[in-house]
Design an enzyme around this catalytic site. Structure first.
Site, PDB file in Angstrom:
ATOM      1  N   ARG A  21       1.167  -7.047   0.834  1.00 57.61           N
ATOM      2  CA  ARG A  21       0.693  -5.531   0.644  1.00 57.61           C
ATOM      3  C   ARG A  21       0.258  -4.933   2.230  1.00 57.61           C
ATOM      4  NH1 ARG A  21       1.523  -4.471  -5.132  1.00 57.61           N
ATOM      5  NH2 ARG A  21       1.405  -7.161  -5.779  1.00 57.61           N
ATOM      6  N   GLY A  22       0.533  -4.298   2.746  1.00 57.73           N
ATOM      7  CA  GLY A  22       0.087  -3.711   3.870  1.00 57.73           C
ATOM      8  C   GLY A  22      -0.601  -1.888   3.737  1.00 57.73           C
ATOM      9  N   GLY A  23      -0.915  -1.473   4.677  1.00 56.23           N
ATOM     10  CA  GLY A  23      -1.440  -0.702   4.838  1.00 56.23           C
ATOM     11  C   GLY A  23      -0.483   0.602   4.213  1.00 56.23           C
ATOM     12  N   LYS A  45      10.500  -3.811   3.064  1.00 58.86           N
ATOM     13  CA  LYS A  45       9.330  -2.868   3.641  1.00 58.86           C
ATOM     14  C   LYS A  45       9.235  -1.751   2.300  1.00 58.86           C
ATOM     15  CE  LYS A  45       5.138  -1.662   6.738  1.00 58.86           C
ATOM     16  NZ  LYS A  45       5.035  -1.995   7.547  1.00 58.86           N
ATOM     17  N   ASP A  77      -1.575  -1.711  16.922  1.00 58.44           N
ATOM     18  CA  ASP A  77      -2.015  -2.524  16.547  1.00 58.44           C
ATOM     19  C   ASP A  77      -1.938  -4.116  16.464  1.00 58.44           C
ATOM     20  OD1 ASP A  77      -3.640  -1.950  14.074  1.00 58.44           O
ATOM     21  OD2 ASP A  77      -2.225  -1.834  13.073  1.00 58.44           O
TER      22      ASP A  77
HETATM   23  N1  ADP Z   1       9.812  -9.707   7.817  1.00 60.36           N
HETATM   24  C1  ADP Z   1       8.377 -10.302   6.859  1.00 60.36           C
HETATM   25  N2  ADP Z   1       8.864 -11.482   6.433  1.00 60.36           N
HETATM   26  C2  ADP Z   1       7.941 -12.010   5.905  1.00 60.36           C
HETATM   27  N3  ADP Z   1       6.882 -11.359   5.027  1.00 60.36           N
HETATM   28  C3  ADP Z   1       6.676  -9.844   5.586  1.00 60.36           C
HETATM   29  C4  ADP Z   1       7.237  -9.338   7.053  1.00 60.36           C
HETATM   30  N4  ADP Z   1       7.002  -8.389   7.425  1.00 60.36           N
HETATM   31  C5  ADP Z   1       5.627  -8.138   6.130  1.00 60.36           C
HETATM   32  N5  ADP Z   1       5.260  -9.555   5.458  1.00 60.36           N
HETATM   33  C6  ADP Z   1       4.458  -9.356   4.951  1.00 60.36           C
HETATM   34  O1  ADP Z   1       3.867  -8.367   3.899  1.00 60.36           O
HETATM   35  C7  ADP Z   1       2.800  -8.136   4.137  1.00 60.36           C
HETATM   36  C8  ADP Z   1       2.549  -6.254   4.618  1.00 60.36           C
HETATM   37  O2  ADP Z   1       2.747  -6.465   5.408  1.00 60.36           O
HETATM   38  P1  ADP Z   1       2.728  -4.871   5.873  1.00 60.36           P
HETATM   39  O3  ADP Z   1       3.297  -4.418   5.488  1.00 60.36           O
HETATM   40  O4  ADP Z   1       3.672  -4.956   7.210  1.00 60.36           O
HETATM   41  O5  ADP Z   1       1.232  -4.800   6.854  1.00 60.36           O
HETATM   42  P2  ADP Z   1       0.309  -3.958   7.698  1.00 60.36           P
HETATM   43  O6  ADP Z   1       1.320  -2.368   6.968  1.00 60.36           O
HETATM   44  O7  ADP Z   1      -1.099  -4.461   6.412  1.00 60.36           O
HETATM   45  O8  ADP Z   1       0.570  -4.534   8.509  1.00 60.36           O
HETATM   46  C9  ADP Z   1       2.038  -9.253   5.753  1.00 60.36           C
HETATM   47  O9  ADP Z   1       1.200  -9.434   5.693  1.00 60.36           O
HETATM   48  C10 ADP Z   1       2.773 -10.386   5.224  1.00 60.36           C
HETATM   49  O10 ADP Z   1       3.016 -10.934   4.402  1.00 60.36           O
END
Ligand code: ADP
Ligand code: NAG
Ligand code: NAG
Ligand code: NAG
Ligand code: NAG
Ligand code: NAG
Ligand code: NAG
Ligand code: NAG
Ligand code: NAG
Length: 874
Positions: free
Chosen positions: A550-552, A570, A670
């Site tokens: 989960r991300g921001g 995403k 970032d």
């Molecule tokens: N291309 C990817 N392959 C595998 N895992 C991913 C990928 N992109 C994101 N993730 C996983 O999803 C989480 C959230 O990603 P992201 O939404 O990009 O984070 P943030 O918005 O905090 O930068 C990451 O911490 C990672 O664990």
């Protein structure tokens, strides 16, 4: 009688005897007599049947020769096997030497004693066709040239004893002994046998087997002993046997078991400690585990070198009892046996991670190439959160009991050979199960066979139709707006316009408003649009089971597209769709323009109603943050220094590309370990371009809305909002410090003066940096130099004033030689990765100079060579 006279009489006699064969026997005996020194006493006269120790049958043919312990030297005639009726040959305990004669086809021969001599070699067809052979002894002939146990011995179906210790035998134990149903005794100690115990020994009637003290050592498991039910004496000591001690309860006459000085693992089975007939047993100097065994009256040598959990009998800690049950089903692997010492599983046991120093929360058995099964006993590790069993060769099913683990978050069984259905786990458990061809039920992979293919085709048609529609729509719009033509099904950046405007020096400052204005530009030149339906399908309607993180701005799911590619999807929080929209557009805008082996590729996108989805290439090893700060909870090994430097270089190269090579200057804004994703080869790619700003060339610093993450913000950015590429350089420096120390850039739990890593790090003298070093790194001389250089670079990158910081190219130049140090010459980078090696400015120039005619082709992103991919298309 003189020598000549003796011969004359002998020849006369020959003519008197009727059988020519008999005459041959006499001639051979004569030869034998002459080749032995001193001549055996009592071997006089012309009729060998009368010689001492020699006997003949009724037709006067030789049937036995007995010359043991006669202090004889000399050698044997090579045609000894002409004595066709020979039953017994006893030449043991002399000093005979020279090559041994062949004994082949002596079909009456029952016993042969050649032991305790000094023979020099064994002929090629030594022991074939000996159909009556019962006892063969060649032990204690250490001067023999190395020889192998002859396959021809298989003819000797009546063999009872084969004694060949210290006879310089090499090679493996042939598969023939198990088939010799009369064999009682097999003694092959002190040779140089290698290989394993043949499985064909199962069911044999062998009572005594001595295989101890092989020079190189026999290896493999000893399970077959359990089905050799006649065994009485087993000497396997001083070899390299491995695996656990089998259940020997069916060996009801076993009294002598010597297993010391091997590499046996596992718990001593209770069937052994309670074995009723065992009297003499040695187990010392193995890697045995579990409780210190308590034998009854047997004479036991347990040595000092095993890994019992306690030095005295008694049960192990309960977590250890369970862990040992778990590895029992994996055949007690050696790596585990070597590491798992003592009675506390949370004291540095390999593959085990704990919380609060006492609860096992992670087991990482991934990538070990182990065979075996998943133990249902894992369910008794009640605090378990992460269970990684991926990339092994496990068979059987996923035990149902695992669904009772309340804290379980991740179960990875991908790439094994499991079968059956996946049990019903709670929705908050991520189950990775791909790569198990025999597994059915709720497998995560999209099934392309059978009934589903109709659905797949239907979906494909719908997708294609949608795609064409979207393309037509945007092409039309593009045409209207930009008057650029010639878009086929192309996913290449719309560089034509940009290069032109750039050359004309007419690039307008980029700001968010303009991004919005250029929506159409973005999509037309960007990546493949993927329908919401498809994305729903591949993520099981965005099921919790597929959540990667989960991300921001939303949740990231794992999915497998129809063509088999694994992707990360995403999905923006719908509540954030509005505020996230510009991020969404920014990501597509940037990612569609830049492609590089160290930047996570965008493979598609979807906008439908309130839904905003981005499809990225899947990065199986997750984030750098996980590997750096959470390896223990995740049950994964910490990163080695080499891996860290390679990751740093990868990130530097990706960011260098963003800053310069991508023609326009992009600033990530970032950079942090959770935006660095790792592949299975632990090579890194930079991700999360939602905050990237396109900075105009020549105007490298601009004021923007503050974005980024505390702990990585350059001081000028945090205070004035001024952003330049040096903001990324600063953040990169912070990441380097984190790689060196294994500590987070901001940690409120640290003492006041250590909360902010950069301040803490920069305050220390160069020679004090080692005090900050990640405790999981074990330094040597070479690493010390490497760490000093990276520390120096980290300081440089985090300089207070932006102009004091180097550019990313410098970071690449510092890091590359440190990586090459381990990979001196060959193929560090793949051949197509030319872009990384070339000077940035030269690359950029070439790029701009090339003609900008777009040829519409239907290349897919995956067919692009990485960094300089699109160049060839222009
Ligand atoms: N291309 C990817 N392959 C595998 N895992 C991913 C990928 N992109 C994101 N993730 C996983 O999803 C989480 C959230 O990603 P992201 O939404 O990009 O984070 P943030 O918005 O905090 O930068 C990451 O911490 C990672 O664990
Ligand atoms: C055995 O034979 C070798 C030569 O083949 C010789 O060198 C050695 O001394 C002999 N050993 C004994 C114990 O006779
Ligand atoms: C034992 O055999 C191996 C090959 O199987 C060989 O490499 C080694 O040299 C031998 N050892 C001795 C002492 O002859
Ligand atoms: C046990 O075996 C050892 C080694 O084989 C031997 O030396 C010892 O005499 C044996 N003891 C008994 C009681 O059999
Ligand atoms: C994996 O194990 C099999 C036997 O179990 C072996 O043949 C193979 O070489 C091993 N592969 C690796 C990469 O260790
Ligand atoms: C594991 O759990 C089961 C059932 O909860 C229990 O019967 C068994 O004794 C436990 N085993 C161990 C080794 O704790
Ligand atoms: C997996 O194990 C089976 C037997 O246990 C073996 O035949 C096979 O080669 C192994 N596969 C791999 C990839 O190690
Ligand atoms: C997962 O959900 C179950 C209920 O379905 C809950 O009992 C459990 O605590 C949750 N686990 C985690 C790790 O959140
Ligand atoms: C998987 O297991 C089956 C038997 O369960 C076996 O026949 C097959 O060879 C195995 N496949 C691999 C790749 O090890």
């Amino acid at each position: 009688m003189g020598e000549i006279q003796r011969h004359v009489i002998f020849l006369l006699l020959l003519s008197v005897f009727s059988s020519p064969a008999m005459a041959d026997d006499a001639a051979i005996m004569e030869k034998l007599a002459k080749s032995l020194f001193p001549a055996p006493t009592g071997w006089t006269g012309s009729n060998p049947c009368k010689w001492t120790g020699v006997s003949c049958d009724s037709s006067n043919r030789i049937i036995s020769i007995g010359l043991s312990s006669k202090s004889l030297s000399g050698s044997l005639p090579s045609d000894l096997n002409q004595l066709k009726n020979l039953k017994s040959l006893s030449l043991q305990r002399n000093q005979l030497s020279g090559p041994l004669p062949s004994l082949s086809d002596l079909s009456n021969l029952q016993s042969v004693f050649l032991d305790n001599n000094n023979f020099s070699s064994v002929p090629s067809s030594f022991l074939s066709g000996l159909t009556s052979l019962q006892t063969f002894s060649i032990s204690e002939n250490p001067g023999l040239e190395p020889w192998t146990i002859p396959e021809g011995l298989a003819d000797s179906s009546n063999l009872m004893e084969f004694l060949a210790s210290r006879a310089n035998i090499v090679g493996s134990i042939p598969d023939l002994f198990g088939k010799l149903t009369s064999l009682k005794s097999l003694k092959l100690s002190y040779n140089n046998l290698t290989g394993s115990l043949p499985l064909s020994l199962a069911g044999s009637s062998i009572q005594t087997i001595y295989l101890n003290n092989q020079q190189q050592g026999l290896s493999g498991r000893i399970d077959v002993l359990g089905s050799m039910t006649e065994l009485m004496q087993v000497w396997l000591h001083v070899n390299k046997f491995s695996g656990p001690i089998p259940d020997l309860s069916k060996c009801t006459s076993l009294f002598d078991l010597q297993l010391r000085d091997n590499q046996l693992t596992g718990v001593v089975p209770s069937s052994l400690t309670t074995h009723p007939t065992l009297a003499n047993i040695s187990l010392g100097s193995n890697i045995l585990q579990g409780p210190y065994p308590a034998f009854g009256r047997a004479k036991v040598d347990l040595g000092t070198e095993n890994n019992w959990c306690n030095p005295v009998p008694g049960p192990c800690d309960s977590q250890i009892t369970i862990l040992l049950m778990v590895v029992a089903d994996l055949g007690y692997p050696m790596t585990v046996a070597e590491s798992w010492k003592g009675n506390d599983a949370c004291k540095g046991w390999i593959f085990v991670s704990c919380e609060q120093g006492k609860f096992v929360t992670g087991l990482n058995f991934g990538n070990q190439n182990w065979t075996g099964q998943i133990s249902p006993a894992i369910a008794n590790l009640t605090s378990l959160k992460n269970l990684l069993l991926n990339d092994n060769n496990l068979t059987g099913t996923i035990p149902h009991s695992l669904t009772t683990l309340k804290d379980l978050q991740l179960l990875d069984v991908s790439n094994n050979n499991l079968s059956g259905k996946i049990p019903n786990f709670a929705p908050n458990v991520t189950v990775k199960s791909e790569g198990n061809p025999l597994m059915n039920g709720k497998a995560s992979d999209v099934n392309l066979s059978g009934k589903n293919s109709v659905v797949v085709i239907a979906v494909a048609v719908v997708v294609a139709a949608l795609l064409v529609g979207i393309l037509l729509f945007f092409t039309y719009k593009c045409y209207k707006k930009k008057r650029t033509s010639n878009y086929g099904i192309v996913q290449i950046p719309n560089r034509k316009n940009r290069s032109k405007s750039h050359k004309n020096g007419k690039v307008k400052p980029h700001n968010e408003d303009e991004d919005k204005e250029e929506d159409v530009h973005v999509y037309s030149g960007g990546n493949v649009s993927i329908s919401l339906e498809v994305l729903r399908q591949v993520t099981d309607n965005f099921s919790e089971e597929y959540v990667l993180g989960r991300g921001g701005f939303g949740v990231v799911y794992r999915g497998v597209l129809l063509d088999g590619t694994v992707v990360a999807v995403k999905r923006m929080e719908s509540a954030l769709v509005d505020s996230g929209l510009s991020e969404f557009q920014a990501e597509i805008s940037v990612l569609s323009k830049v492609r590089h082996r160290h930047l996570v590729a965008l493979t598609g996108f979807c906008m439908a109603g309130n839904e905003r989805l981005l499809v990225y290439e899947y990065m199986p090893q997750g984030t750098l943050a996980q590997h750096l700060f959470h390896w223990s909870e995740l049950g994964i090994p910490p990163l080695t220094w080499k891996q860290r430097v390679v990751i740093a270089l990868d990130v530097a190269r990706g960011v260098e590309y963003l800053h310069g090579l991508a023609q326009e200057t992009f600033i990530h804004r970032d950079l942090k370990p959770s935006n660095v994703l790792l592949g299975d080869d632990m090579r890194a790619k930079v991700s999360d371009f939602g905050l990237v700003k396109n900075a105009e060339k020549g105007k490298h610093s601009m004021e923007t809305r503050l974005a980024g993450t505390f702990g990585y913000l350059a001081p000028e950015y945090a205070t004035t909002g001024k952003v330049s590429t040096k903001v990324d350089v600063y953040a990169f420096g912070v990441i380097l410090m984190e790689l060196i120390t294994g500590s987070k850039s901001l940690d409120e739990t640290r003492p006041e003066e250590q909360k902010h890593l950069v301040t803490w790090f920069r305050r220390l003298q160069k020679n004090e940096i080692m005090n900050l070093l990640d405790p999981t790194l074990h330094t040597d001389e070479e690493m010390f130099g490497s760490i000093s250089k990276v520390s120096e670079l980290a300081r440089h990158c985090t300089a207070r004033e932006p102009y004091q910081r180097p550019d990313m190219g410098h970071a690449v130049n510092v890091l590359a030689p440190l990586v090459d140090q381990w990979r001196p010459s060959h193929q560090y980078e793949d051949s197509f990765d030319v872009g990384d090696q070339m000077s940035l400015s030269r690359e950029l120039e070439r790029w701009q100079e090339e003609d900008s005619t777009i040829t519409a082709t239907s290349l897919r992103p995956s067919e692009f060579p990485d960094s300089i991919s699109s160049r060839g298309l222009q």
